[in-house]
Every structure is written in structure tokens, then in C-alpha cells.
Design a protein around this motif. Structure first.
Motif, mmCIF file in Angstrom:
data_model
loop_
_atom_site.group_PDB
_atom_site.id
_atom_site.type_symbol
_atom_site.label_atom_id
_atom_site.label_comp_id
_atom_site.label_asym_id
_atom_site.label_seq_id
_atom_site.Cartn_x
_atom_site.Cartn_y
_atom_site.Cartn_z
ATOM 1 N N UNK A 223 78.956 13.222 -29.762
ATOM 2 C CA UNK A 223 78.039 12.406 -29.427
ATOM 3 C C UNK A 223 77.809 13.316 -28.393
ATOM 4 N N UNK A 224 76.359 13.311 -28.257
ATOM 5 C CA UNK A 224 75.067 12.154 -26.924
ATOM 6 C C UNK A 224 75.585 12.771 -25.707
ATOM 7 N N UNK B 62 69.119 30.609 -39.065
ATOM 8 C CA UNK B 62 68.421 29.556 -38.660
ATOM 9 C C UNK B 62 67.889 28.134 -39.964
ATOM 10 N N UNK B 63 67.521 27.122 -39.196
ATOM 11 C CA UNK B 63 66.444 26.530 -39.845
ATOM 12 C C UNK B 63 67.136 25.085 -39.360
ATOM 13 N N UNK B 64 66.840 23.758 -39.965
ATOM 14 C CA UNK B 64 66.672 22.708 -39.489
ATOM 15 C C UNK B 64 67.514 21.689 -40.017
ATOM 16 N N UNK B 65 67.746 20.770 -39.181
ATOM 17 C CA UNK B 65 68.964 19.019 -40.203
ATOM 18 C C UNK B 65 67.883 18.602 -38.560
ATOM 19 N N UNK B 66 67.582 17.860 -40.140
ATOM 20 C CA UNK B 66 66.661 16.708 -39.725
ATOM 21 C C UNK B 66 65.636 16.818 -38.531
ATOM 22 N N UNK B 67 64.690 17.600 -39.457
ATOM 23 C CA UNK B 67 63.481 18.384 -38.713
ATOM 24 C C UNK B 67 64.019 19.094 -37.170
ATOM 25 N N UNK B 68 64.895 19.215 -36.484
ATOM 26 C CA UNK B 68 65.468 19.601 -34.948
ATOM 27 C C UNK B 68 65.861 21.069 -35.460
ATOM 28 N N UNK B 69 65.314 22.209 -34.624
ATOM 29 C CA UNK B 69 65.893 23.538 -35.330
ATOM 30 C C UNK B 69 68.437 23.446 -34.430
ATOM 31 N N UNK B 77 70.065 16.742 -32.747
ATOM 32 C CA UNK B 77 70.578 16.266 -33.829
ATOM 33 C C UNK B 77 71.919 15.315 -33.755
ATOM 34 N N UNK B 78 72.391 16.050 -32.989
ATOM 35 C CA UNK B 78 73.395 15.156 -32.611
ATOM 36 C C UNK B 78 73.908 13.142 -32.452
ATOM 37 N N UNK B 79 72.463 12.376 -32.021
ATOM 38 C CA UNK B 79 72.094 11.336 -31.820
ATOM 39 C C UNK B 79 72.080 10.857 -33.113
ATOM 40 N N UNK B 80 71.675 11.593 -34.103
ATOM 41 C CA UNK B 80 71.217 11.063 -35.385
ATOM 42 C C UNK B 80 71.988 11.385 -36.630
ATOM 43 N N UNK B 81 72.753 11.808 -35.544
ATOM 44 C CA UNK B 81 73.749 12.208 -37.168
ATOM 45 C C UNK B 81 75.876 11.546 -36.529
ATOM 46 N N UNK B 152 75.741 3.996 -35.005
ATOM 47 C CA UNK B 152 74.579 4.099 -34.513
ATOM 48 C C UNK B 152 73.110 4.383 -35.220
ATOM 49 N N UNK B 153 73.857 3.264 -36.728
ATOM 50 C CA UNK B 153 72.714 3.852 -37.778
ATOM 51 C C UNK B 153 72.350 5.352 -38.013
ATOM 52 N N UNK B 154 72.830 6.945 -37.991
ATOM 53 C CA UNK B 154 72.509 7.836 -37.867
ATOM 54 C C UNK B 154 72.209 7.874 -39.852
ATOM 55 N N UNK B 155 70.938 9.040 -39.448
ATOM 56 C CA UNK B 155 69.935 9.038 -40.489
ATOM 57 C C UNK B 155 70.653 9.841 -41.401
ATOM 58 N N UNK B 156 71.654 11.248 -40.854
ATOM 59 C CA UNK B 156 72.281 11.712 -41.468
ATOM 60 C C UNK B 156 74.506 11.542 -41.695
#
Ligand SMILES: Nc1ncnc2c1ncn2[C@@H]1O[C@H](COP(=O)(O)OP(=O)(O)OP(=O)(O)O)[C@@H](O)[C@H]1O
Ligand SMILES: [Mg+2]
Lengths: 381, 308
Positions: A223-224, B62-69, B77-81, B152-156
Motif C-alpha cells: 500500500x502507498x 527497467x521499464x514502466x508499470x502503468x506509465x511509471x518507472x 505504482x502502488x496507488x493504482x495497483x 480502491x479501483x486499481x488500474x492493474x
């Protein structure tokens, strides 16, 4: 780019609420929190409140006048002294005291009766084993009046004048082994600090390691959340626990042990808040350093030992070697003891309290900073 | 287009004490896709997922997850996963409602109460919301965990063996729910050991000893394996399998219920190899290999590589 999540009051609150609920469900720990002050009061309380009587006493009687005998009878009737043996020499008396066979040696010197009648104020020597001053305090305190009233009965008529003034005899008390003697009043307020040190550090010491061992850390970390939110969130609910203990001990100090409370109680409660937080911070920092709950317990113990030994609770602070005093100065308990004894017994106010309090605050801040720094944000070892 | 990739990472590597557990894995998952992540026990699936959401620090990649590094911006990332851990990791001493409420607060969900209530209703746990999570049966714990991941309605969604220990009916419901959510644009990365679930995925990747061996749609994965498979039924299949395994052109002979699947990589040579066995009372049938044939094949290969 700032990649850090800002501190959130809402998340902090979420953790506080969660900790409260968990605390409520954890009956065993809660029982321990109430039980520890209870047991400590009971244990130390016996020593304090016991007002021990029938203490084993040896007599070195070198005089056989009626006055010597009636003195001994009076001592015996007071119930404080129980004559368990008669010794003949000084060295025999010394040995009995050293071995702990007797608590007191009462010496009535040669020609005691004769010198008494002459008005020479002959000496009576009472040697006490004062290693445990609470054990001998009351008995010694009663001696002067005991002797005086005993002889008053004998010194009547023309001899009555001998009982006047400074008294008919010269009472000499030697408190052996521990001449300063800690007053019983020192112990109960001190106990408050000791109990808090023990329980507060232990409670939060387990806080993070418990999450790790139960596997809930993986979830929490996903969690954040920020370290400070978690650490403070786990500290806050336990402040209430600390206050329950403070309340228990202060009540017992007042009602059972009749500890005088000259100073301000609100001031004590305020100081207790800082002290509780300092100990909780110490615990939570241990928790971030420890790999498992066992390690956290061990760290707690390593903190508790010097606290109890070097803070001035066990031994008079000024009697300790310099290196021990240096360690003692760092420990919150040392300063807390000074404050509590100062406020309760001497009636100290804010001015004196601040001198010690800032050191506890500094301790809390440094320790919490270490905790925040060491808090692992990933599952990596 | 970059945006259409929910996960786009390259060279993800994790070592534990010198042992490489995830070895340079590349993975691209499109938005709205249900991506299956398969591999035997200890192949590094959980470790890989943990690196994606910042629970483990990657040693390389390297790379991105939901557009974040993926390395530096894990806080975002944590907020949307929504990450559902393999082992139940909610608080057993909190009730169902309290757990959901905690999660909702942690993510700062607006309309928290409503969100929690709806989540409980959707779970069908209305009457038991006061029950402690620790008292739930294994399957119900899984369902609670999924509900909590969604609050929390995550995207991923990163789901690590979400259906382990869940009964068939609940598994069916679960996958229907996933399909529905994917239709709304959520992306799923799901690890599983069930073949039927693997077949439900849009695409999948197969990991073994930290190496990504194959990936693609089910059909692609099967095609890549270049297997020819025969199905045999009849008596004493066990003895038959033992003898078949001795033939060099038979890669594997595996029991599938009352049948035996015999596979090889060269159709002609396999046919020659099995010819001597086609005389008895067994019924032989050339079939197209399934995922399971392929995975068993991959597992066998990987072991070979490892022991080299
Ligand atoms: N914290 C750790 N320290 C050391 N080794 C670890 C750690 N976590 C995982 N491993 C090792 O890494 C390898 C991969 O583990 P991982 O849990 O990622 O596998 P998995 O594919 O999820 O397996 P499963 O299907 O059993 O869940 C295993 O060999 C495991 O022993
Ligand atoms: Mg796993």
C-alpha cells in the motif's frame, strides 16, 4: 521529480484505528499490561508496606543491671526485634551480621546501669544490616522513643530527672553496608518508570516484527504508505496503555503506600507522556532492527537491564562509577526518576523538570529518527 | 502506442544471495488484458510480481508499470495497483468489515463507507461482515482478499494464485468477475497452476527457474512448442509409458486420466518410434497437443538446461 508520497493523516489514522482494534482483541497482551504493574507493586510492595516485624536480633549484654534488661524487654515488646541469640564478643556479633543471621545487634555495654544512674548517658549501640533499608527503617525509627519510654518507667521518684533533657542514654545507630539508605518513598514512584520502560518498549518492540512474521507486512508494504505513518500509527494507541499503567501506580502509591505527593500531578502526567513516547519509540526502533520477534524481545531486555540497574532505581546514582553514570545519563528512565521523585517528594515545578525533560525528548527524537531510517520499505532483508 | 501497455518491463532480475531467481525477464501486458503467469513452484513468479509493485528491489531491469518507472516510482505504482498476495496477508484479528475499511482508508478512497458496504455485498458476505478474517475458510479468505484488492479501483491487478484452494463454483464466479472487470479496462496479471485458468487468459507467459521460456496466446504457445502428440487408450498404460520413454524420439509419455499422451518434436520420427507399439489392443489417435502437454514439455526441458 518527487517520487515520494506525501505524509497522509488519513493513512496514519487508518493505522491507529487498526492498532486499537487489534489491541482490543489481544486479551493476553492487555492482561499483561495490567498485570505487570500489579505484580511489581505486589512484589516491591511487600518490601515497602511490610513494615517488617520480628527481625532477628542478637544481644551483646555486658551489664546485668535491671536497666539493661528492661530495655531489652521494651525492644522485644515493640515486636520489631526478636532476640534470637546472645553473643559474647564484638567479633561474634560482627560475623552474625555479616552472614545475615541477624538484622540487628544490640550492645549494652559494661557498667551500663551504673553509668546511667550517674547521669553519664551511657551509650547503647544498635548495629543494623541496612542492605535493605526498607527492612530496618521503621525499627530504627522507633528506637529512640522506645528506649525513652522504657526507662521512664524505671527512672521514677528521685531518678526522674535522668529521663529529662537529651534522655538517659546515648543511642548510637550504625546502619551498616548501605549508610545512605533509600527511602521507601523512592521506590513506588520509581516503579512507575520501571514498569513503563518494561512494557512500553516490549509492546512496540514486537509491532513490526509481528507484521513480518504474520505475513501482513507484504500487504502493508504494497500500500502507498510512509514509514513515519506506520511508526507513529503504532505508537499512538499504546500511549493510552501507558496511561492506564501510570494511573494504576499513582493510585496505588497514594492509597496503599501513602507516598506523599507534594508536587503537581498534571505535571507528572505531562512528563509521563513524553517518557511513554520515548520508550515506545525505542521499542518501535528495535522492531525495525530486529529480524524476528525473538530478537526484538532480546533487544528489549538489553535495554531494560541497564535502565533498571543504572538509572538510580536500584543503586543510588551518585554511588555508581563514572562510566555507569555516563550510560545512565543517556537513559530516559534516569531522568524520569529524577523528575518524578523531585515532583512528588520535593514539590519540584516546571523549572526543575525542564532540565531533565528535554533529555528524554532528545532521546525520543533521535531514536525515532533511527527507526524511520531503518524501516524497510521492501521485503528485502 | 505506449499507453496501451499496462506493464512494459525489460531485463527484470532478482538475486537472492548470489542465486538468480528471476533472470532478465521481459514482459509486456496490454491494458485490459488478462495475462496468465505460469511456471512450476519456485520459478520466480511471486518474486517477479513483487518487483513490479516495489516490494522487492530489482537487481537489474527497467521499464514502466502503468506509465511509471518501475524502479523509481513505485510509490505511484502502488496507488493504482491491487496486489493479492499468494499467502493471505490481511489481518486475521480484524473482522471482514474492519479489514476492508482499513484498506479503503490506506488508499484514501472517497465515499469509504459506501465502497466498503458495496464490496461486502458484492462478496455476498453481508451477514458475516463482523466475523474475524482469521475464522474464514481458505476459499473465503481468497474472496475477501480479492475484494480488498479492488476497493480502491486499481488500474492493474496483480493476483498471485488467487484461486488456490477455491471450490469450482467459486472459481467460475471469480473468472466471470475478472472478465467483467477486464471488459471495463482493468488489466490483470494472474499466476495460476490450473490449466483451465491458463486457457482463459488472453495471453500467457511461462517462467522456469527464473527464465521466461515462452509467451503469447494459448495457440501461439502451443504452436511454438512444435509438438506432435498421440493419445493412447487401452490396458496397462503404465507399462506402455515406461517402454515408450525409452525411445529417443519420444519426448514424453504422460498420463491424462485414462489416456496416455505421447509427444515428440518430429512428427515423422515419432510415428516411426511408436509404430512397434500400435499392434496390441491399444487405440492410438493423433491429436493436437494441449497447454498441459506443452508445459510438461517445458518443465522437462528446463530441468535439462539446469543440470548442464
Ligand atoms: N526472500 C527470499 N530469500 C531467498 N530466497 C527467496 C526469497 N523469496 C523467494 N526465494 C527463492 O526464490 C525462488 C522463487 O521463488 P518464488 O516465490 O518467486 O517462486 P514462485 O514461482 O512464486 O513459486 P510458487 O509457485 O511455489 O509460488 C525460490 O527458489 C525461492 O526459494
Ligand atoms: Mg509464488
Amino acid at each position: 521529480m518527487n517520487t515520494r508520497t506525501p505524509l497522509s493523516f488519513e493513512r496514519f489514522r487508518a493505522i491507529v484505528i487498526k492498532e486499537f482494534v487489534q489491541m482490543r482483541r489481544d486479551r493476553l497482551t492487555f492482561g499483561m499490561i495490567i498485570g505487570i504493574p500489579f505484580i511489581q507493586l505486589l512484589l516491591f510492595g511487600f518490601a515497602i508496606n511490610g513494615d517488617p516485624k520480628h527481625l532477628p536480633t542478637a544481644v551483646l549484654l555486658a551489664d546485668n543491671s535491671q536497666y539493661g534488661t528492661s530495655l531489652l524487654v521494651a525492644l522485644k515488646n515493640s515486636n520489631y526485634f526478636e532476640f534470637v541469640r546472645e553473643v559474647r564478643t564484638e567479633s561474634e556479633a560482627e560475623a552474625a551480621l555479616a552472614r545475615g543471621d541477624v538484622q540487628f545487634v544490640v550492645t549494652i555495654p559494661e557498667n551500663f546501669g551504673r553509668n546511667l544512674l550517674r547521669g553519664d548517658r551511657p551509650a547503647i549501640l544498635v548495629e543494623a544490616d541496612a542492605t535493605d533499608p526498607t527492612a530496618t527503617g521503621n525499627a530504627i525509627a522507633s528506637l529512640q522513643t522506645l528506649i525513652k519510654s522504657a526507662l521512664q518507667r524505671d527512672l521514677t521518684g528521685p531518678l526522674a530527672y535522668l529521663a529529662e533533657g537529651e534522655g538517659p542514654v546515648n543511642l548510637r545507630v550504625h546502619a551498616r553496608y548501605n549508610p545512605e539508605g533509600i527511602s521507601q518513598y523512592n521506590i513506588v514512584p520509581g516503579l512507575m518508570g520501571v514498569v513503563l520502560t518494561m512494557t512500553m518498549v516490549m509492546i512496540t518492540g514486537l509491532a513490526i516484527t509481528r507484521e513480518r512474521e504474520r505475513g501482513t507486512m507484504e500487504n502493508l508494504l504494497s500500500m502507498p504508505t510512509r514509514p513515519l505513518e506506520v511508526l507513529l500509527g503504532k505508537i499512538i494507541p499504546n500511549i493510552f496503555v501507558g496511561y492506564i499503567q501510570v494511573g494504576l501506580i499513582l493510585t496505588a502509591a497514594r492509597l496503599i503506600f501513602h507516598v506523599p505527593m507534594i508536587g503537581s500531578i498534571p505535571l507528572i502526567l505531562l512528563v509521563a507522556l513524553v517518557f511513554i513516547i520515548a520508550n515506545l519509540a525505542m521499542g518501535i526502533t528495535f522492531s525495525t532492527l530486529a529480524k524476528n520477534q525473538l530478537q526484538a524481545m532480546q533487544m528489549t531486555f538489553f535495554f531494560f537491564l541497564p535502565s533498571i540497574l543504572l538509572s538510580g532505581f536500584m543503586f543510588p546514582f551518585r554511588g555508581m562509577p563514572e562510566w555507569a553514570q555516563c550510560i545512565g545519563e543517556v537513559l530516559p528512565l534516569t531522568h524520569f526518576l529524577r523528575i518524578v521523585r523531585g515532583v512528588l517528594l520535593k514539590g519540584n515545578g516546571c523549572a526543575e523538570v525542564i532540565l531533565q525533560l528535554w533529555q528524554i525528548m532528545l532521546f525520543a527524537i533521535i531514536v525515532l529518527a533511527v527507526g524511520v531510517k531503518r524501516y524497510r520499505k521492501t521485503l528485502d532483508e | 502506442m505506449m499507453d496501451s501497455l499496462a506493464i512494459d518491463v525489460r531485463g527484470m532480475t532478482k538475486r537472492f544471495g548470489g542465486r538468480t531467481v528471476v533472470n532478465g525477464v521481459d514482459l509486456q501486458v496490454k491494458t485490459g488484458e488478462v495475462y496468465g503467469f505460469l511456471g512450476p513452484n519456485g520459478s520466480g513468479k511471486t518474486t517477479f510480481i513483487r518487483m513490479l509493485c516495489g516490494l522487492l528491489a530489482a537487481d537489474a531491469g527497467e521499464g514502466a508499470c502503468l506509465g511509471f518507472d518501475v524502479i523509481r516510482e513505485s510509490a505511484f505504482i502502488k496507488r493504482q495497483v491491487g496486489y493479492m498476495t499468494q499467502r493471505f496477508s490481511f489481518y486475521e484479528d480484524l473482522s471482514i468489515a474492519e479489514n476492508l475499511d482499513f484498506v479503503a482508508r490506506m488508499y484514501g478512497v472517497s465515499n469509504r463507507r459506501t465502497a466498503v458496504r458495496e464490496s461486502i455485498d458484492r462478496l455476498g458476505l453481508g451477514g458475516r461482515q463482523k466475523q474475524l478474517a482469521g475464522e474464514l475458510s481458505g476459499g473465503w479468505k481468497q474472496r475477501l482478499a480479492l475484494a480488498a484488492c479492488l476497493i480502491h479501483n486499481p488500474r492493474l491487478l496483480l493476483l498471485d494464485e488467487p484461486t488456490a484452494g477455491v471450490d469450482p463454483k467459486a472459481r467460475r464466479d471469480f473468472w466471470e468477475q475478472i472478465r467483467e472487470l477486464a471488459g471495463q479496462g482493468l488489466t490483470f496479471l494472474i499466476t495460476t497452476h490450473y490449466m483451465d485458468e491458463a486457457e482463459r487468459c488472453d495471453r500467457l507467459a511461462y517462467l522456469s527457474y527464473g527464465n521466461l521460456l515462452t509467451r503469447g496466446t494459448v495457440a501461439e504457445v502451443i504452436a511454438h512448442a512444435h509438438l506432435t502428440t498421440w493419445s493412447v487408450s487401452g490396458p496397462e498404460l503404465h507399462a506402455l509409458a515406461r517402454r515408450l520413454r525409452e525411445c529417443p524420439d519420444v519426448i514424453q509419455a504422460v498420463a491424462f486420466g485414462a489416456r496416455l499422451h505421447v509427444s515428440g518434436s518430429d512428427a515423422q520420427r515419432l510415428e516411426q518410434a511408436i509404430a512397434p507399439f500400435r499392434t496390441g489392443s491399444h487405440v492410438w489417435q493423433n491429436i493436437s497437443p494441449g497447454l498441459e502437454d506443452v508445459f510438461i514439455h517445458l518443465m522437462g526441458n528446463a530441468k535439462d538446461n539446469f543440470s548442464e
